[in-house]
Design a protein around this motif. Structure first.
Motif, PDB file in Angstrom:
ATOM      1  N   ARG A  14      11.516  43.570  25.142  1.00  0.00           N
ATOM      2  CA  ARG A  14      12.852  43.915  24.619  1.00  0.00           C
ATOM      3  C   ARG A  14      13.374  45.332  25.215  1.00  0.00           C
ATOM      4  O   ARG A  14      12.640  46.288  25.632  1.00  0.00           O
ATOM      5  N   PRO A  15      14.715  45.388  25.155  1.00  0.00           N
ATOM      6  CA  PRO A  15      15.263  46.762  25.472  1.00  0.00           C
ATOM      7  C   PRO A  15      14.954  48.006  24.841  1.00  0.00           C
ATOM      8  O   PRO A  15      14.583  48.629  25.189  1.00  0.00           O
ATOM      9  N   THR A  16      14.566  47.666  23.592  1.00  0.00           N
ATOM     10  CA  THR A  16      14.131  48.595  22.614  1.00  0.00           C
ATOM     11  C   THR A  16      12.783  49.089  22.915  1.00  0.00           C
ATOM     12  O   THR A  16      12.271  50.217  22.350  1.00  0.00           O
ATOM     13  N   ASP A  17      11.899  48.351  23.701  1.00  0.00           N
ATOM     14  CA  ASP A  17      10.554  48.799  23.868  1.00  0.00           C
ATOM     15  C   ASP A  17      10.094  49.938  24.714  1.00  0.00           C
ATOM     16  O   ASP A  17       9.395  50.730  24.745  1.00  0.00           O
ATOM     17  N   ALA A  18      11.383  50.366  25.443  1.00  0.00           N
ATOM     18  CA  ALA A  18      11.292  51.691  25.951  1.00  0.00           C
ATOM     19  C   ALA A  18      11.564  52.738  25.221  1.00  0.00           C
ATOM     20  O   ALA A  18      11.250  53.996  25.849  1.00  0.00           O
ATOM     21  N   VAL A  19      11.827  52.729  24.000  1.00  0.00           N
ATOM     22  CA  VAL A  19      12.022  53.907  23.283  1.00  0.00           C
ATOM     23  C   VAL A  19      10.957  53.972  22.288  1.00  0.00           C
ATOM     24  O   VAL A  19      10.509  53.139  21.666  1.00  0.00           O
ATOM     25  N   THR A  20      10.254  55.253  22.476  1.00  0.00           N
ATOM     26  CA  THR A  20       8.872  55.434  21.712  1.00  0.00           C
ATOM     27  C   THR A  20       8.822  56.962  20.918  1.00  0.00           C
ATOM     28  O   THR A  20       9.940  57.814  21.292  1.00  0.00           O
ATOM     29  N   VAL A  21       8.446  56.771  19.794  1.00  0.00           N
ATOM     30  CA  VAL A  21       8.280  58.261  19.083  1.00  0.00           C
ATOM     31  C   VAL A  21       6.780  58.314  18.766  1.00  0.00           C
ATOM     32  O   VAL A  21       6.098  57.562  18.274  1.00  0.00           O
ATOM     33  N   ARG A  22       6.383  59.396  19.433  1.00  0.00           N
ATOM     34  CA  ARG A  22       5.043  59.773  19.410  1.00  0.00           C
ATOM     35  C   ARG A  22       4.090  58.768  19.824  1.00  0.00           C
ATOM     36  O   ARG A  22       3.096  58.268  19.482  1.00  0.00           O
TER      37      ARG A  22
END
Length: 162
Positions: free
Chosen positions: A51-59
């Motif tokens: 998913r495109p949102t998989d590239a966004v991570t928090v900690r």
């Protein structure tokens, strides 16, 4: 006394000078293909599977980004916009927040310079329905003009959403 013969040996057709060249080429190219094949296969497979949102991570954990702009919120998951006046009453936004809470997935709120009012309206809804881990990033520029690598990567989730 006869000396060594300078006559060429009879060619029985088993030796081809280009065969050595072909074997040398195969010996050089085959290892390169074997090394690159897994990388190419993974790169070809990953855009559809990720998913495109998989590239966004928090900690180190995948996070769901939400963009707070002047006109309201924009959800990266489905590309849907929630107008500023609908933020407190939007049932789909509440459902998303409840799903994030149940899954334990963190939320990343990206606040554009002109999105403080949207973020302020979103805060009580996120506190009531959202996940326990909410990170907030105040951007110095809009997502369209993001030059910081981490912010630009997070903003890509909004650019690729349908």
């Amino acid at each position: 006394m006869p000396g060594p013969s300078h006559e060429p040996e009879a060619d029985d057709g088993l030796y081809d000078p280009f065969a050595d060249l072909l074997f040398a080429l195969v010996a050089a190219v085959l290892p390169a293909i074997l090394v690159l094949l897994p990388v190419v296969h993974q790169a070809a497979r990953s855009p559809g599977a990720q998913r495109p949102t998989d590239a966004v991570t928090v900690r180190g954990r995948p996070a769901q980004p939400i963009l707070a702009g002047a006109d309201g919120l924009r959800l990266a998951e489905d590309g849907r916009a929630v107008p500023l006046d609908r933020i407190p009453d939007d049932p789909a936004l509440r459902a998303l927040l409840l799903r994030l809470r149940e899954a334990g997935e963190p939320l990343l709120l990206i606040v554009e310079p002109n999105g403080l009012e949207s973020a302020f309206a979103f805060e009580p809804i996120a506190a009531a329905y959202g996940p326990p881990q909410i990170e907030q990033v105040r951007a110095r520029s809009t997502c369209a003009a993001a030059q910081e690598p981490a912010l630009a990567r997070a903003c890509m989730a909004f650019a690729t959403a349908p």
